[in-house]
Design a protein around this motif. Structure first.
Motif, PDB file in Angstrom:
ATOM      1  N   TRP A  99      32.139  -1.099  -0.282  1.00 32.00           N
ATOM      2  CA  TRP A  99      32.305  -0.863   0.804  1.00 32.00           C
ATOM      3  C   TRP A  99      30.554   0.535   1.005  1.00 32.00           C
ATOM      4  CZ3 TRP A  99      32.737   4.707   2.777  1.00 32.00           C
ATOM      5  CH2 TRP A  99      33.053   4.857   4.160  1.00 32.00           C
ATOM      6  N   MET A 100      30.238   1.429   0.672  1.00 34.29           N
ATOM      7  CA  MET A 100      29.617   2.614   0.024  1.00 34.29           C
ATOM      8  C   MET A 100      27.986   1.188  -0.145  1.00 34.29           C
ATOM      9  SD  MET A 100      31.530   5.687  -1.332  1.00 34.29           S
ATOM     10  CE  MET A 100      32.152   4.893  -2.967  1.00 34.29           C
ATOM     11  N   ARG A 101      27.901   0.666  -1.415  1.00 32.24           N
ATOM     12  CA  ARG A 101      27.018  -0.670  -1.640  1.00 32.24           C
ATOM     13  C   ARG A 101      26.351  -0.605  -0.271  1.00 32.24           C
ATOM     14  NH1 ARG A 101      29.775  -1.992  -6.500  1.00 32.24           N
ATOM     15  NH2 ARG A 101      30.160  -4.427  -5.333  1.00 32.24           N
ATOM     16  N   GLY A 102      27.625  -1.725   0.420  1.00 32.34           N
ATOM     17  CA  GLY A 102      26.537  -1.968   2.366  1.00 32.34           C
ATOM     18  C   GLY A 102      25.992  -0.717   2.881  1.00 32.34           C
ATOM     19  N   PHE A 103      27.292   0.078   2.480  1.00 32.04           N
ATOM     20  CA  PHE A 103      26.646   1.137   3.884  1.00 32.04           C
ATOM     21  C   PHE A 103      25.241   1.682   3.908  1.00 32.04           C
ATOM     22  CE2 PHE A 103      26.044   6.092   4.310  1.00 32.04           C
ATOM     23  CZ  PHE A 103      26.608   5.947   5.613  1.00 32.04           C
ATOM     24  N   HIS A 104      25.534   1.949   2.018  1.00 32.91           N
ATOM     25  CA  HIS A 104      23.657   2.401   1.084  1.00 32.91           C
ATOM     26  C   HIS A 104      22.338   1.130   2.042  1.00 32.91           C
ATOM     27  CE1 HIS A 104      20.528   3.298  -1.641  1.00 32.91           C
ATOM     28  NE2 HIS A 104      20.979   4.751  -1.248  1.00 32.91           N
ATOM     29  N   ALA A 105      22.927   0.009   1.967  1.00 31.32           N
ATOM     30  CA  ALA A 105      21.754  -1.096   2.188  1.00 31.32           C
ATOM     31  C   ALA A 105      21.361  -0.609   3.261  1.00 31.32           C
ATOM     32  CB  ALA A 105      22.232  -2.110   1.156  1.00 31.32           C
ATOM     33  N   ALA A 106      22.637  -0.942   4.048  1.00 30.51           N
ATOM     34  CA  ALA A 106      22.011  -0.493   5.670  1.00 30.51           C
ATOM     35  C   ALA A 106      21.172   1.164   6.370  1.00 30.51           C
ATOM     36  CB  ALA A 106      23.344  -0.903   6.100  1.00 30.51           C
ATOM     37  N   GLY A 107      20.928   1.531   5.437  1.00 29.44           N
ATOM     38  CA  GLY A 107      20.003   2.717   5.338  1.00 29.44           C
ATOM     39  C   GLY A 107      20.698   3.912   5.306  1.00 29.44           C
ATOM     40  N   GLY A 108      22.230   4.141   4.818  1.00 35.35           N
ATOM     41  CA  GLY A 108      23.086   4.863   5.106  1.00 35.35           C
ATOM     42  C   GLY A 108      22.505   5.627   3.780  1.00 35.35           C
ATOM     43  N   THR A 109      23.044   7.495   3.983  1.00 34.16           N
ATOM     44  CA  THR A 109      23.233   8.430   3.062  1.00 34.16           C
ATOM     45  C   THR A 109      24.078   8.540   2.556  1.00 34.16           C
ATOM     46  OG1 THR A 109      21.027   9.261   3.652  1.00 34.16           O
ATOM     47  CG2 THR A 109      22.179  10.476   2.251  1.00 34.16           C
ATOM     48  N   LEU A 110      24.536   8.388   1.077  1.00 30.52           N
ATOM     49  CA  LEU A 110      25.512   8.630   0.091  1.00 30.52           C
ATOM     50  C   LEU A 110      26.191   9.718  -0.731  1.00 30.52           C
ATOM     51  CD1 LEU A 110      26.022   5.163  -1.416  1.00 30.52           C
ATOM     52  CD2 LEU A 110      27.456   5.586   0.610  1.00 30.52           C
ATOM     53  N   VAL A 111      27.211  10.679  -0.458  1.00 33.91           N
ATOM     54  CA  VAL A 111      26.611  11.898  -1.080  1.00 33.91           C
ATOM     55  C   VAL A 111      27.984  12.185  -1.552  1.00 33.91           C
ATOM     56  CG1 VAL A 111      26.902  14.424  -0.788  1.00 33.91           C
ATOM     57  CG2 VAL A 111      25.903  12.858   1.062  1.00 33.91           C
ATOM     58  N   SER A 112      27.541  13.288  -2.993  1.00 34.88           N
ATOM     59  CA  SER A 112      29.524  13.450  -3.868  1.00 34.88           C
ATOM     60  C   SER A 112      29.106  14.808  -4.082  1.00 34.88           C
ATOM     61  CB  SER A 112      29.188  12.330  -5.103  1.00 34.88           C
ATOM     62  OG  SER A 112      27.827  13.227  -6.385  1.00 34.88           O
ATOM     63  N   VAL A 113      30.661  15.189  -4.354  1.00 36.56           N
ATOM     64  CA  VAL A 113      30.784  16.405  -4.272  1.00 36.56           C
ATOM     65  C   VAL A 113      31.420  16.520  -6.312  1.00 36.56           C
ATOM     66  CG1 VAL A 113      32.283  18.376  -3.802  1.00 36.56           C
ATOM     67  CG2 VAL A 113      31.509  17.508  -2.414  1.00 36.56           C
ATOM     68  N   CYS A 114      31.065  17.170  -6.717  1.00 37.70           N
ATOM     69  CA  CYS A 114      32.224  17.799  -8.019  1.00 37.70           C
ATOM     70  C   CYS A 114      32.088  16.317  -8.565  1.00 37.70           C
ATOM     71  CB  CYS A 114      32.846  17.955  -7.469  1.00 37.70           C
ATOM     72  SG  CYS A 114      33.364  19.433  -9.794  1.00 37.70           S
ATOM     73  N   ALA A 115      33.854  15.835  -9.208  1.00 34.34           N
ATOM     74  CA  ALA A 115      34.166  15.298  -9.568  1.00 34.34           C
ATOM     75  C   ALA A 115      34.487  13.455  -9.071  1.00 34.34           C
ATOM     76  CB  ALA A 115      35.662  14.829 -10.547  1.00 34.34           C
ATOM     77  N   GLY A 116      33.846  13.757  -7.709  1.00 37.35           N
ATOM     78  CA  GLY A 116      33.500  12.706  -6.125  1.00 37.35           C
ATOM     79  C   GLY A 116      32.343  11.941  -7.326  1.00 37.35           C
ATOM     80  N   ILE A 117      31.480  12.148  -8.526  1.00 35.74           N
ATOM     81  CA  ILE A 117      30.161  11.673  -8.707  1.00 35.74           C
ATOM     82  C   ILE A 117      30.783  10.554  -9.191  1.00 35.74           C
ATOM     83  CG2 ILE A 117      30.008  12.375 -10.873  1.00 35.74           C
ATOM     84  CD1 ILE A 117      26.857  12.318 -10.272  1.00 35.74           C
ATOM     85  N   PHE A 118      31.966  10.976  -9.819  1.00 30.84           N
ATOM     86  CA  PHE A 118      32.885   9.187 -10.966  1.00 30.84           C
ATOM     87  C   PHE A 118      32.418   7.691 -10.012  1.00 30.84           C
ATOM     88  CE2 PHE A 118      32.908  12.628 -13.838  1.00 30.84           C
ATOM     89  CZ  PHE A 118      32.937  11.705 -15.088  1.00 30.84           C
ATOM     90  N   LEU A 119      33.360   8.176  -8.449  1.00 31.64           N
ATOM     91  CA  LEU A 119      33.108   6.966  -7.553  1.00 31.64           C
ATOM     92  C   LEU A 119      32.042   6.402  -6.961  1.00 31.64           C
ATOM     93  CD1 LEU A 119      36.553   6.762  -5.286  1.00 31.64           C
ATOM     94  CD2 LEU A 119      33.785   6.388  -3.959  1.00 31.64           C
ATOM     95  N   LEU A 120      31.397   6.988  -6.781  1.00 36.14           N
ATOM     96  CA  LEU A 120      29.349   7.066  -6.446  1.00 36.14           C
ATOM     97  C   LEU A 120      29.245   6.010  -7.557  1.00 36.14           C
ATOM     98  CD1 LEU A 120      27.672   7.370  -4.099  1.00 36.14           C
ATOM     99  CD2 LEU A 120      27.313   9.914  -5.029  1.00 36.14           C
ATOM    100  N   GLY A 121      29.445   6.631  -8.871  1.00 33.16           N
ATOM    101  CA  GLY A 121      28.706   6.341  -9.995  1.00 33.16           C
ATOM    102  C   GLY A 121      29.368   4.396 -10.327  1.00 33.16           C
TER     103      GLY A 121
END
Length: 323
Positions: A99-121
Motif C-alpha cells: 500500500w505504501m509503495r503504491g502511495f509513494h509511486a503516485a507521488g505521496g510522501t512517506l514518513v517514519s518516526v523512530c522504530a517506524g522506519i522498520f515498517l517503512l524499510g
C-alpha cells in the motif's frame, strides 16, 4: 462546497505509538488555529486521517478523518508511520508495504518516526537513501536494511519524498517541520511557542551515548576493547592494543575496523567523550579539568573533538544537561 485542505495520514498498525498519533493530531489542530489567527488566508489547513487494515487480507482504509466534509476521494499528501512499542521484528509490515509503495509511486510522501522506519524499510524504498532512527536501533536496522545510508547524528532527515525522524518523541520535531512545510515558518514558530516546544533544529547526537559494538564475534578485538574500557582509553597506544589482542599491528587495525566500524582513534575519542558527558552533567569540574581527567593534555583539542561528536561545545552541553 468542501474546503481544500492538506491531508496527513497516520498509520494505525499493531503496537503503534498512540502518543505520536494523538499528539500530532493536537499539534496540527493548534497550527490550524494559529494560521487563522495570523491571517494566513491562502494556507490550506492540515487535515488528519487515520489508516488501518481492518481485516486480514483486506485493504488499508481511512478509518478517521478530522475533516470528513473534505474531499474524501483525494489522496493524502503524506503518510506517517509512527513508532511501534512492541518488538521491532513484529510481523506487521507486510499488509502495509505494498500500500505504501503504491502511495509513494503516485507521488505521496512517506514518513517514519523512530522504530517506524522498520515498517517503512519493508517497502524497499530506502535503498541508497539517507535515513535516521533511534540510535539504540542503529545496529539492528543496519543488519536488516544494509543498503540504506543510516545517519544517527541527525534527528530528522528530509529527502523530499521520504522523511525519517529519530527518537520516540521526535514526532514533536517532525510535526513542527510539517507545519513549516505546509503552513509556513510564522505559523510553525507560533505553534512551537504555544506548545512550549523547541523549534526544529535539534540533533539526536545531543542525547545519544556511544554504545560500543561488542557482539561482533572477533574475540581478539574484544579482548582489546575490554582492556581499553578498563583503562578509560587513557594512554592506550596502538602497540598496547595489538599486544592485548595478540595480533600484528596492521592485522589488528584491519580487524578492529571491521569489527567495530571505527578506527582505534575514533573509538577512543567516543569513549573519552562519553566519560566527559557524565562529568559535565554530574560534576562541578571545569572543562579543562574534565579534559585532563578523560585523557586530553590539550583542552583545546578536547573541545574540538567534543563539539564534532556531540554537536555542542562542552559549555553548551553542560548548560543544557547539567543535573
Amino acid at each position: 462546497m468542501a474546503t481544500r485542505s492538506t491531508e496527513i495520514g497516520l498509520v494505525l498498525y499493531p503496537d503503534a505509538q498512540m502518543a505520536a498519533v494523538l499528539g500530532l493530531g493536537d499539534l496540527f489542530a493548534v497550527a490550524n488555529r494559529a494560521a487563522l489567527r495570523l491571517g494566513k488566508v491562502d494556507a490550506e489547513p492540515i487535515r488528519v486521517s487515520h489508516w488501518r487494515q481492518d481485516a486480514p487480507g483486506g485493504p488499508v482504509v481511512r478509518v478517521f478523518d478530522s475533516a470528513p466534509e473534505g474531499a474524501a476521494g483525494e489522496p493524502a499528501a503524506l503518510i506517517v508511520v509512527p513508532s511501534l512499542l512492541g518488538p521491532v521484528e513484529a510481523a506487521v509490515a507486510a499488509p502495509y508495504a505494498a500500500w505504501m509503495r503504491g502511495f509513494h509511486a503516485a507521488g505521496g510522501t512517506l514518513v517514519s518516526v523512530c522504530a517506524g522506519i522498520f515498517l517503512l524499510g519493508e517497502t524497499g524504498l530506502l535503498s541508497g537513501r539517507a535515513v535516521t532512527t533511534h540510535w539504540v536501533l542503529g545496529e539492528r536496522f543496519r543488519q536488516r536494511f544494509p543498503d540504506a545510508r543510516l545517519d544517527l547524528d541527525r534527528l530528522i532527515i528530509d529527502e523530499g519524498d521520504i522523511i525519517t525522524a529519530g527518537g520516540l518523541m521526535a514526532w514533536t520535531d517532525l510535526g513542527l517541520k510539517l507545519v513549516d512545510r505546509y503552513l509556513g515558518s510564522e505559523v510553525m514558530l507560533d505553534t512551537a511557542r504555544t506548545l512550549l516546544v523547541d523549534p526544529p533544529g535539534r540533533e539526536q547526537r545531543y542525547y545519544s551515548t556511544f554504545v560500543p559494538p561488542l557482539e561482533h564475534g572477533d574475540r581478539a578485538v574484544l579482548q582489546a576493547q575490554h582492556w581499553l574500557h578498563g583503562v578509560g582509553a587513557r594512554d592506550a597506544s596502538l602497540e598496547d592494543l595489538a599486544a592485548r589482542a595478540g595480533l600484528e599491528q596492521r592485522t589488528f587495525l584491519r580487524r578492529f575496523r571491521k569489527a567495530t566500524g571505527l578506527t582505534t582513534t575514533e573509538y577512543q575519542q567516543q569513549l573519552k567523550v562519553n566519560r566527559a558527558r557524565e562529568s559535565l552533567q554530574f560534576s562541578a569540574l571545569s572543562v579543562d579539568q574534565i579534559a585532563w581527567e578523560v585523557g586530553y593534555g590539550d583542552p583545546g583539542a578536547f573541545r574540538k573533538v567534543f563539539a564534532r561528536i556531540v554537536g555542542l561545545s562542552p559549555v553548551e552541553y553542560r548548560r543544557r544537561f547539567h543535573a
